[in-house]
Design a protein around this motif. Sequence first.
Motif, PDB file in Angstrom:
ATOM      1  N   THR A  57      34.100 -23.810  43.623  1.00 26.74           N
ATOM      2  CA  THR A  57      33.050 -23.097  42.892  1.00 26.74           C
ATOM      3  C   THR A  57      33.542 -22.782  41.489  1.00 26.74           C
ATOM      4  N   TRP A  58      32.635 -22.305  40.643  1.00 25.80           N
ATOM      5  CA  TRP A  58      33.054 -22.011  39.276  1.00 25.80           C
ATOM      6  C   TRP A  58      34.070 -20.881  39.239  1.00 25.80           C
ATOM      7  N   GLN A  59      34.009 -19.955  40.200  1.00 26.67           N
ATOM      8  CA  GLN A  59      34.969 -18.866  40.240  1.00 26.67           C
ATOM      9  C   GLN A  59      36.378 -19.397  40.531  1.00 26.67           C
ATOM     10  N   VAL A  60      36.471 -20.347  41.450  1.00 22.81           N
ATOM     11  CA  VAL A  60      37.767 -20.956  41.770  1.00 22.81           C
ATOM     12  C   VAL A  60      38.271 -21.758  40.569  1.00 22.81           C
ATOM     13  N   GLN A  61      37.362 -22.431  39.886  1.00 21.12           N
ATOM     14  CA  GLN A  61      37.751 -23.208  38.709  1.00 21.12           C
ATOM     15  C   GLN A  61      38.307 -22.300  37.611  1.00 21.12           C
ATOM     16  N   VAL A  62      37.638 -21.182  37.367  1.00 22.18           N
ATOM     17  CA  VAL A  62      38.111 -20.243  36.346  1.00 22.18           C
ATOM     18  C   VAL A  62      39.459 -19.671  36.746  1.00 22.18           C
ATOM     19  N   LEU A  63      39.615 -19.332  38.017  1.00 20.16           N
ATOM     20  CA  LEU A  63      40.894 -18.805  38.495  1.00 20.16           C
ATOM     21  C   LEU A  63      42.000 -19.852  38.326  1.00 20.16           C
ATOM     22  N   ALA A  64      41.705 -21.098  38.681  1.00 17.33           N
ATOM     23  CA  ALA A  64      42.692 -22.168  38.498  1.00 17.33           C
ATOM     24  C   ALA A  64      43.028 -22.348  37.019  1.00 17.33           C
ATOM     25  N   PHE A  65      42.024 -22.255  36.153  1.00 14.74           N
ATOM     26  CA  PHE A  65      42.250 -22.369  34.709  1.00 14.74           C
ATOM     27  C   PHE A  65      43.147 -21.249  34.203  1.00 14.74           C
ATOM     28  N   LEU A  66      42.898 -20.037  34.640  1.00 12.85           N
ATOM     29  CA  LEU A  66      43.725 -18.905  34.195  1.00 12.85           C
ATOM     30  C   LEU A  66      45.167 -19.052  34.661  1.00 12.85           C
ATOM     31  N   ILE A  67      45.336 -19.443  35.910  1.00 11.84           N
ATOM     32  CA  ILE A  67      46.697 -19.611  36.435  1.00 11.84           C
ATOM     33  C   ILE A  67      47.419 -20.744  35.714  1.00 11.84           C
ATOM     34  N   LEU A  68      46.711 -21.877  35.538  1.00 13.77           N
ATOM     35  CA  LEU A  68      47.336 -23.004  34.831  1.00 13.77           C
ATOM     36  C   LEU A  68      47.612 -22.670  33.364  1.00 13.77           C
ATOM     37  N   SER A  69      46.770 -21.860  32.746  1.00  6.88           N
ATOM     38  CA  SER A  69      47.018 -21.445  31.354  1.00  6.88           C
ATOM     39  C   SER A  69      48.304 -20.645  31.255  1.00  6.88           C
ATOM     40  N   LEU A  70      48.496 -19.712  32.180  1.00  2.33           N
ATOM     41  CA  LEU A  70      49.728 -18.920  32.176  1.00  2.33           C
ATOM     42  C   LEU A  70      50.947 -19.795  32.430  1.00  2.33           C
ATOM     43  N   ILE A  71      50.839 -20.683  33.408  1.00  2.94           N
ATOM     44  CA  ILE A  71      51.969 -21.557  33.733  1.00  2.94           C
ATOM     45  C   ILE A  71      52.290 -22.478  32.563  1.00  2.94           C
ATOM     46  N   SER A  72      51.255 -23.095  31.977  1.00  4.33           N
ATOM     47  CA  SER A  72      51.524 -24.029  30.878  1.00  4.33           C
ATOM     48  C   SER A  72      52.047 -23.301  29.637  1.00  4.33           C
ATOM     49  N   ALA A  73      51.559 -22.083  29.379  1.00  2.00           N
ATOM     50  CA  ALA A  73      52.087 -21.314  28.242  1.00  2.00           C
ATOM     51  C   ALA A  73      53.552 -20.959  28.472  1.00  2.00           C
ATOM     52  N   PHE A  74      53.898 -20.592  29.698  1.00  2.00           N
ATOM     53  CA  PHE A  74      55.286 -20.259  30.029  1.00  2.00           C
ATOM     54  C   PHE A  74      56.181 -21.498  29.889  1.00  2.00           C
TER      55      PHE A  74
END
Length: 154
Positions: A57-74
């Motif tokens: 769902t879009w909620q899972v997609q946004v959550l995955a995006f936020l987690i991947l954003s943090l991981i990729s920034a780190f």
Amino acid sequence: MFDRIVSELGPWNWMVLGFVLLVMEIVAPGVFMLWIGIAALIVGAVSLAIWDAAFWTWQVQVLAFLILSLISAFVGKKLMAARHDDADQPLLNRRGAQMVGKLATLAEPIKDGRGRIKLGDTLWRVSGPDLPAGTQVRVVGAADTDLELTVEAA
């Protein structure tokens, strides 16, 4: 409303967002939008593969995006820190620090802890023990502002 937009654009909304963020990185470089754009592209690629899955769902997609954003920034921060090489001339813009260890003769006596020496073509303000003019001194330190050197008798 957001659910409708996501369903109409499909998995391409993440690809568009990723490319917009990468273009923003090119326009205003700072090496930050790059990592968020990469996260959006990864979520877009996963969305292309599993768009019809019930859990995606879009909620899972946004959550995955936020987690991947943090991981990729780190990960990006670690990559950039590893590439930070020490300068071949670390004292380039610190003239006072370049003078440490040099010998000079007092141009003016040191009275009450303050005096002057001439090094090269510059008259430097110095601090140290009271000494008469003409005494040979060694520079042992420089103030952070490079406005004053610390000396001792040589």
